[in-house]
Write an enzyme that holds these catalytic residues in place. Structure first.
Site, short mmCIF file in Angstrom:
data_model
loop_
_atom_site.label_atom_id
_atom_site.label_comp_id
_atom_site.label_asym_id
_atom_site.label_seq_id
_atom_site.Cartn_x
_atom_site.Cartn_y
_atom_site.Cartn_z
N LYS A 40 0.81 -1.20 0.00
CA LYS A 40 0.00 0.00 0.00
C LYS A 40 0.86 1.26 0.00
O LYS A 40 0.42 2.33 -0.40
CB LYS A 40 -0.89 0.04 1.26
CG LYS A 40 -1.84 -1.10 1.42
CD LYS A 40 -2.58 -0.94 2.78
CE LYS A 40 -3.30 -2.21 3.14
NZ LYS A 40 -3.83 -2.15 4.52
N GLY A 41 2.06 1.15 0.52
CA GLY A 41 2.88 2.34 0.81
C GLY A 41 3.08 3.30 -0.34
O GLY A 41 3.23 4.49 -0.13
N GLU A 96 7.72 2.73 -6.02
CA GLU A 96 7.82 2.20 -4.65
C GLU A 96 7.95 3.33 -3.64
O GLU A 96 8.51 4.37 -3.95
CB GLU A 96 9.08 1.33 -4.55
CG GLU A 96 8.85 -0.15 -4.37
CD GLU A 96 8.24 -0.55 -3.04
OE1 GLU A 96 7.40 0.19 -2.48
OE2 GLU A 96 8.59 -1.63 -2.55
N ASP A 97 7.48 3.10 -2.44
CA ASP A 97 7.66 4.09 -1.39
C ASP A 97 9.11 4.07 -0.89
O ASP A 97 9.78 5.09 -0.83
CB ASP A 97 6.67 3.87 -0.22
CG ASP A 97 6.67 2.44 0.31
OD1 ASP A 97 7.37 1.58 -0.25
OD2 ASP A 97 5.97 2.19 1.31
N ASP A 100 14.21 -1.21 0.92
CA ASP A 100 14.93 -1.58 2.15
C ASP A 100 15.89 -2.73 1.78
O ASP A 100 16.98 -2.49 1.27
CB ASP A 100 13.87 -1.96 3.19
CG ASP A 100 14.41 -2.30 4.56
OD1 ASP A 100 15.59 -2.05 4.82
OD2 ASP A 100 13.67 -2.84 5.39
N LYS A 128 16.84 3.07 1.36
CA LYS A 128 17.53 2.74 2.61
C LYS A 128 18.66 1.78 2.27
O LYS A 128 18.63 0.59 2.58
CB LYS A 128 16.52 2.06 3.55
CG LYS A 128 16.77 2.29 5.03
CD LYS A 128 15.90 1.38 5.87
CE LYS A 128 14.53 1.90 6.16
NZ LYS A 128 13.80 1.07 7.17
N PHE A 149 13.39 3.75 10.84
CA PHE A 149 12.05 3.39 10.39
C PHE A 149 11.25 4.66 10.16
O PHE A 149 11.12 5.51 11.04
CB PHE A 149 11.33 2.46 11.38
CG PHE A 149 10.26 1.68 10.68
CD1 PHE A 149 10.59 0.55 9.93
CD2 PHE A 149 8.94 2.10 10.71
CE1 PHE A 149 9.61 -0.16 9.24
CE2 PHE A 149 7.96 1.40 10.02
CZ PHE A 149 8.29 0.27 9.29
N ASP A 156 3.70 3.32 6.62
CA ASP A 156 3.01 3.04 7.88
C ASP A 156 3.89 2.28 8.86
O ASP A 156 4.91 1.71 8.50
CB ASP A 156 1.79 2.15 7.62
CG ASP A 156 2.20 0.71 7.35
OD1 ASP A 156 3.01 0.50 6.41
OD2 ASP A 156 1.76 -0.21 8.08
N ARG A 162 -0.06 6.69 7.78
CA ARG A 162 0.02 6.86 6.33
C ARG A 162 -0.48 8.23 5.88
O ARG A 162 -0.08 8.75 4.85
CB ARG A 162 -0.84 5.81 5.62
CG ARG A 162 -0.35 4.37 5.76
CD ARG A 162 -1.12 3.48 4.78
NE ARG A 162 -1.01 2.06 5.08
CZ ARG A 162 -0.01 1.27 4.71
NH1 ARG A 162 1.00 1.76 4.02
NH2 ARG A 162 0.00 -0.01 5.01
P1 IMP Z 1 12.15 -4.61 1.20
O1 IMP Z 1 11.53 -5.77 0.48
O2 IMP Z 1 12.94 -5.05 2.40
O3 IMP Z 1 12.95 -3.70 0.30
O4 IMP Z 1 10.97 -3.81 1.84
C1 IMP Z 1 10.27 -2.93 1.15
C2 IMP Z 1 8.95 -2.64 1.82
O5 IMP Z 1 9.03 -2.69 3.25
C3 IMP Z 1 8.58 -1.24 1.48
O6 IMP Z 1 7.84 -1.20 0.29
C4 IMP Z 1 7.77 -0.81 2.69
O7 IMP Z 1 6.43 -1.18 2.50
C5 IMP Z 1 8.36 -1.60 3.83
N1 IMP Z 1 9.34 -0.77 4.57
C6 IMP Z 1 10.68 -0.91 4.61
N2 IMP Z 1 11.26 0.02 5.38
C7 IMP Z 1 10.25 0.78 5.85
C8 IMP Z 1 10.20 1.95 6.69
O8 IMP Z 1 11.20 2.52 7.16
N3 IMP Z 1 8.96 2.46 6.93
C9 IMP Z 1 7.82 1.92 6.44
N4 IMP Z 1 7.82 0.84 5.63
C10 IMP Z 1 9.02 0.29 5.35
MG MG Z 2 6.04 -0.76 -0.09
#
Ligand code: IMP
Ligand code: MG
Length: 172
Positions: A40-41, A96-97, A100, A128, A149, A156, A162
């Site tokens: 959703k982000g 993407e928001d 990570d 990140k 975070f 969220d 959000r």
């Molecule tokens: P990844 O698969 O580890 O890259 O995670 C990506 C997803 O994790 C993002 O699309 C977010 O929805 C969530 N996410 C990762 N870090 C954060 C954060 O600092 N705040 C909120 N959501 C996060």
């Molecule tokens: Mg996301």
């Protein structure tokens, strides 16, 4: 839970306008890019990004569920897409928001590549990078952030915050 301001509404707006301009310039004159938001982000960022662009776009969403608990990734993202998605010969942009570990974006990318788009670009509001587990190509990034975070502007923690129009860091 305490929230420390990171980027203001005005800073985000300015950066989104720059990203929109950069996106506009990526594609041929007659292209109508297809923006795919990661729910959703990514929905707030996508909504602002597409309105800041100065060419027509179409939009769709995928959903990736990878978070079991509030702040730790399960490491096995599950992708859910809309049944009507036809990407053949489209200039596709994943929106993407935050990136990570990179697992979510890479899962989405690999899936969309099988649909034979003309091009596949990636744009993330936040990067990140210190947390990355796999190398995933990011064409455009709004802001690079540290290992914190972040919530607000679509992001969220346990579905909260959000709605904030700015970005803040959650003290853990
Ligand atoms: P990844 O698969 O580890 O890259 O995670 C990506 C997803 O994790 C993002 O699309 C977010 O929805 C969530 N996410 C990762 N870090 C954060 C954060 O600092 N705040 C909120 N959501 C996060
Ligand atoms: Mg996301």
């Amino acid at each position: 839970m305490s929230l420390t301001p990171l980027y203001t509404t005005a800073q985000i707006r300015r950066r989104v306008e720059e990203l929109a301009m950069a996106l506009d310039e990526r594609f041929g004159k007659h292209s109508t890019p297809h923006l795919i938001g990661v729910l959703k982000g990514g929905f707030v960022f996508l909504a602002d990004l597409m309105r800041a662009m100065s060419r027509p776009t179409t939009v769709d969403f995928v959903r990736v569920e990878s978070y079991n608990s509030a702040t730790t990734s399960s490491g096995t993202p599950q992708l859910i897409e809309s049944p009507s998605m036809n990407l053949r010969n489209r200039d596709v942009v994943i929106v993407e928001d935050i990136v990570d570990t990179g697992l979510t974006l890479e899962t989405v990318r690999q899936h969309l590549l099988t649909k034979q788009p003309r091009s596949l670009s990636t744009v993330a509001l936040l990067d990140k990078q210190v947390r990355r587990q796999i190398d995933v190509p990011l064409d455009l990034v709004g802001f690079r952030v540290g290992d914190e975070f972040i919530v607000g502007y679509g992001l969220d923690i346990n579905e909260m915050h959000r709605e904030l129009s700015y970005l803040t860091v959650v003290a853990r």
